[in-house]
Design a protein around this motif. Structure first.
Motif, PDB file in Angstrom:
ATOM      1  N   VAL A 143       7.613  38.515  63.764  1.00 52.05           N
ATOM      2  CA  VAL A 143       7.104  37.713  62.663  1.00 52.05           C
ATOM      3  C   VAL A 143       7.232  38.523  61.381  1.00 52.05           C
ATOM      4  N   ASN A 144       7.070  37.792  60.231  1.00 44.86           N
ATOM      5  CA  ASN A 144       7.020  38.503  58.954  1.00 44.86           C
ATOM      6  C   ASN A 144       5.611  39.036  58.727  1.00 44.86           C
ATOM      7  N   ALA A 145       5.392  39.725  57.599  1.00 44.46           N
ATOM      8  CA  ALA A 145       4.101  40.374  57.355  1.00 44.46           C
ATOM      9  C   ALA A 145       2.975  39.356  57.274  1.00 44.46           C
ATOM     10  N   ALA A 146       3.237  38.168  56.740  1.00 39.99           N
ATOM     11  CA  ALA A 146       2.194  37.137  56.640  1.00 39.99           C
ATOM     12  C   ALA A 146       2.041  36.346  57.929  1.00 39.99           C
ATOM     13  N   ALA A 147       2.918  36.548  58.909  1.00 35.58           N
ATOM     14  CA  ALA A 147       2.885  35.893  60.228  1.00 35.58           C
ATOM     15  C   ALA A 147       2.999  34.380  60.121  1.00 35.58           C
ATOM     16  N   ASN A 148       3.647  33.857  59.013  1.00 39.65           N
ATOM     17  CA  ASN A 148       3.846  32.411  58.914  1.00 39.65           C
ATOM     18  C   ASN A 148       5.289  32.000  59.195  1.00 39.65           C
ATOM     19  N   TRP A 149       6.172  32.984  59.390  1.00 37.74           N
ATOM     20  CA  TRP A 149       7.561  32.730  59.808  1.00 37.74           C
ATOM     21  C   TRP A 149       7.815  33.487  61.116  1.00 37.74           C
ATOM     22  N   LEU A 150       8.567  32.872  62.010  1.00 34.74           N
ATOM     23  CA  LEU A 150       8.842  33.404  63.358  1.00 34.74           C
ATOM     24  C   LEU A 150      10.333  33.662  63.497  1.00 34.74           C
ATOM     25  N   GLN A 151      10.711  34.896  63.879  1.00 35.49           N
ATOM     26  CA  GLN A 151      12.121  35.205  64.155  1.00 35.49           C
ATOM     27  C   GLN A 151      12.407  34.924  65.635  1.00 35.49           C
ATOM     28  N   VAL A 152      13.433  34.090  65.911  1.00 35.56           N
ATOM     29  CA  VAL A 152      13.743  33.683  67.283  1.00 35.56           C
ATOM     30  C   VAL A 152      15.207  33.965  67.585  1.00 35.56           C
ATOM     31  N   GLU A 153      15.506  33.987  68.898  1.00 41.19           N
ATOM     32  CA  GLU A 153      16.879  34.186  69.371  1.00 41.19           C
ATOM     33  C   GLU A 153      17.258  32.999  70.242  1.00 41.19           C
ATOM     34  N   LEU A 154      18.383  32.343  69.897  1.00 38.17           N
ATOM     35  CA  LEU A 154      18.863  31.189  70.663  1.00 38.17           C
ATOM     36  C   LEU A 154      19.556  31.650  71.935  1.00 38.17           C
ATOM     37  N   ALA A 155      19.830  30.694  72.819  1.00 37.21           N
ATOM     38  CA  ALA A 155      20.527  31.011  74.071  1.00 37.21           C
ATOM     39  C   ALA A 155      21.912  31.573  73.814  1.00 37.21           C
ATOM     40  N   THR A 156      22.493  31.248  72.655  1.00 34.04           N
ATOM     41  CA  THR A 156      23.828  31.759  72.305  1.00 34.04           C
ATOM     42  C   THR A 156      23.777  33.192  71.792  1.00 34.04           C
ATOM     43  N   GLY A 157      22.578  33.731  71.586  1.00 31.63           N
ATOM     44  CA  GLY A 157      22.432  35.073  71.058  1.00 31.63           C
ATOM     45  C   GLY A 157      22.253  35.132  69.566  1.00 31.63           C
ATOM     46  N   GLU A 158      22.344  33.987  68.873  1.00 27.37           N
ATOM     47  CA  GLU A 158      22.163  33.964  67.431  1.00 27.37           C
ATOM     48  C   GLU A 158      20.671  34.092  67.095  1.00 27.37           C
ATOM     49  N   ILE A 159      20.397  34.730  65.938  1.00 29.52           N
ATOM     50  CA  ILE A 159      19.029  35.015  65.514  1.00 29.52           C
ATOM     51  C   ILE A 159      18.770  34.326  64.188  1.00 29.52           C
ATOM     52  N   GLY A 160      17.583  33.728  64.037  1.00 31.68           N
ATOM     53  CA  GLY A 160      17.218  33.083  62.791  1.00 31.68           C
ATOM     54  C   GLY A 160      15.718  33.015  62.634  1.00 31.68           C
TER      55      GLY A 160
END
Length: 652
Positions: A575-592
């Motif tokens: 997560v970011n410092a404010a914990a209001n955005w979540l970093q995820v990884e798709l099954a394809t390996g891409e990150i967003g």
């Protein structure tokens, strides 16, 4: 002045407690209404009662179904028996040491100050007390704590010297201590039950070496005071005597101190005269002596029947423990002329003839050729196979500690002995009989308390990767003299407590891979028992609650990277410092990056994820926000646009 006594209660798992007997009567048992309540299934609800009268403490066994042993002998039920200055009591699985003249309970004290510990050492060691007192027929114990001052796990070696190895346990032990943690070891001193255990002070040298790293060592001294024990065994070789027949008095010093004896005799009617070869004797510890004597009546009647006259031979032990041992005896006084002499002579002739006939038809003498046990040392409860070969035997009797436990026909050559209920060495004797003829053979088997792991478990079987997880480990173990719990790398203990009938700890860490929690328990003869709890590690997953746009950074002003499809799980990366955005990884390996509120996370709070530090610089220009669908193989009817993040959604 009433002298306070003390009880030291030793549990099978190594725990101990001391109690001052400051009341005239107390009870011990598993029920709540006892003066001392011990939660142990092997105890009766009200097991024993201790009462004081005239500064003497009496023990009463209260339950016929639960055996109580005092110095190796069964205590009679509902019958008070006085206790000696030091007694070893066995109640169920508990070992209780009674001290008659202890004014106060044992006070823990350091055996060595911090100033005497090596300054370069990466660990400290400390004894619960610097001196203990023990008697010939008992045991005493103390606790040794080893503190690992380093951050890494350490491997240590315990060695004890200065006393005979059979007195101490454990003599040699290798154990590990986690970084910045401590381990408690139970040290036991139990002098051998033989006369050469002389009273006095014995230094026990305890050396703890660190086997890894700099090979540092710490040496402690435990002063062991062995108390003196007095005891006398006395017997007559012929308690029923004839006039002027010589007889012997046999004496054996059972204690570990020299014993001075003074001899005399007691005859209330003053009709007997006794001549002793000597009137005093000094016996060293374990020494045996035989004193010859002769008894005769002062006057013999002329006519009449033979009659018995009773008297007693007295052996008085001198200071420091004065007591008198009386040996009752009977002398048969015959008249000078007996009118039944002829009848007796005739009867004697007939008896002689019958005896000669019986001698001619006497059965053969049985002979035991061999007598062996399958094991010399065995855990309590395990069977021992006894086997033998014998000739001319019609039956066999097996005795354990002089008590018969089995009668077998003469064609038997083996027997399975159940060791449940026995402790310490037991003496086994085989008797072969044929009529009045017998033969015997003996052997000894050592019985020790085995390690019994009643419980060893964790409250979770799997943890989440890269998250800081807590894990509760609990155990209940009996018969262990040393115990080690090997924790995984990266975990630390944050809580330790007694929980119900066992021990419970809470550890915290952020694991990366599967691991095992390993327990090692050592019994009193050095045998080790291990158990392992496997813990699997799984990745933290979240599920989009709707089709969600993903960005290259935690803000809608970043470039769009991809999208997460509704109900298709993704891996949570941070997560970011404010914990209001979540970093995820798709099954394809891409990150967003996606809005925190657009995901439902399984079994954890996303706010507990690590804060991602390598975030790209935020764009200066704010792009126009549209809801234009992304062209894909399947048209997405609606994509999430920029909005204010909502509250966290998490499944438990």
């Amino acid at each position: 002045m009433t002298v306070l006594s003390r009880l030291d209660i030793l549990h099978p798992d190594g725990r101990s407690a001391s109690y001052v007997l400051d009341l005239d009567e107390i009870t011990i048992g598993s029920a709540a209404g006892n003066s001392i309540q011990v939660s142990d299934a092997s105890l009766a609800a009200r097991h024993i009662r201790l009462s004081r009268r005239n500064n003497i403490v009496y023990l009463t066994s209260l339950d016929a179904l639960h055996l109580t042993m005092v110095d190796g002998e069964p205590a009679p039920v509902n019958e008070p028996q006085p206790l000696r200055e030091v007694c070893h009591i066995r109640a169920g699985q508990l070992r209780i040491v009674f001290n008659q003249s202890s004014d106060e309970p044992t006070v823990p004290m350091g055996a060595i100050s911090d100033a005497t510990q090596p300054t370069a050492a990466r660990f400290h060691a400390r004894l619960e007390t610097g001196n203990i007192k023990v008697w010939q027929f008992s045991a005493a114990s103390t606790s040794l704590s080893v503190y690992n001052l380093g951050d890494n796990d350490g491997l240590f070696r315990l060695e004890m010297s200065g006393l005979p190895s059979e007195w101490t346990s454990p003599n040699h032990l290798t154990f590990s201590v986690a970084g910045s943690d401590a381990v408690d070891l139970l040290l036991q001193v139990k002098p051998t039950r033989i006369h050469d255990c002389a009273p006095g002070e014995y230094p026990l040298i305890i050396t703890i070496r660190q086997l890894d790293g700099g090979q540092e060592s710490v040496q402690l001294v435990l002063l062991v005071e062995v108390g003196g024990v007095g005891g006398l065994s006395a017997a007559l070789d012929a308690p029923r005597l004839r006039t002027r027949d010589p007889f012997n008095l046999v004496f054996l010093n059972l204690g570990n101190e020299e014993l001075a004896l003074q001899f005399s005799f007691h005859d209330p009617g003053q009709q007997i005269r006794v001549k002793l070869a000597q009137d005093s004797l000094r016996l060293k510890a374990g020494e045996r002596a035989i004193i010859s004597a002769r008894a005769e009546p002062r006057r013999r009647p002329l006519l009449g029947k033979p009659h018995d006259h009773s008297f007693a031979l007295l052996a008085k032990a001198r200071a420091p423990c004065e007591y008198v041992v009386a040996l009752p005896a009977t002398i048969v006084v015959k008249p000078i002329l007996d009118y039944r002499a002829l009848v007796a002579a005739a009867i004697s002739t007939v008896i002689l003839i019958l005896a000669l006939a019986a001698l001619l038809h006497q059965p053969p003498q049985p002979a035991i050729e061999s007598f062996t046990a399958s094991e010399e040392t065995v855990a309590q409860g395990n069977p021992v196979e006894l086997s033998w070969s014998a000739a001319e035997a019609l039956s066999f009797v097996i005795e354990v500690n002089e008590l018969p436990i089995a009668e077998l026909p003469g064609d038997n050559s083996s027997y399975t002995l159940n060791t449940h209920g026995f402790v310490d060495p037991i003496d086994i004797r085989l008797l072969a009989t044929n009529g009045n003829a017998t033969d015997t053979a003996s052997l000894r088997v050592n019985i020790f308390q085995p390690v019994i792991i009643r419980k060893f478990e964790a409250d979770k079987s799997s943890l989440l990767r890269i998250l800081r997880n807590d894990l509760t480990i609990s155990w209940n173990i009996e018969g262990a003299v040393a115990l080690d719990i090997a924790l995984p790398v990266g975990f630390e203990t944050v809580q330790r407590q007694i929980a119900g009938d066992g021990v419970e700890i809470v550890i915290v860490g952020a694991p990366a891979d599967d691991f095992e929690i390993i327990l090692t328990a050592e019994d009193e003869i050095g045998g080790k028992t291990t158990r392992a709890i496997p813990i699997t590690i799984r990745d933290p997953e979240c599920t989009p609650i709707q089709d969600t746009l993903l960005y290259t950074g935690p803000d809608s002003r970043f470039e769009r990277a991809n999208y997460a499809v509704e109900n298709v799980p993704v891996l949570a990366r941070g997560v970011n410092a404010a914990a209001n955005w979540l970093q995820v990884e798709l099954a394809t390996g891409e990150i967003g990056w996606g809005f925190h509120s657009n995901f439902r996370c399984h079994g954890f709070d996303p706010a507990s994820l690590n804060v991602v530090s390598d975030i790209p610089l935020q764009p200066t220009a704010t792009p126009a926000l549209t809801q234009t669908p992304i062209a894909t193989a399947t048209s997405i009817p609606s994509l999430v646009s920029t909005q204010t993040p909502a509250a966290t959604s998490a499944d438990s």
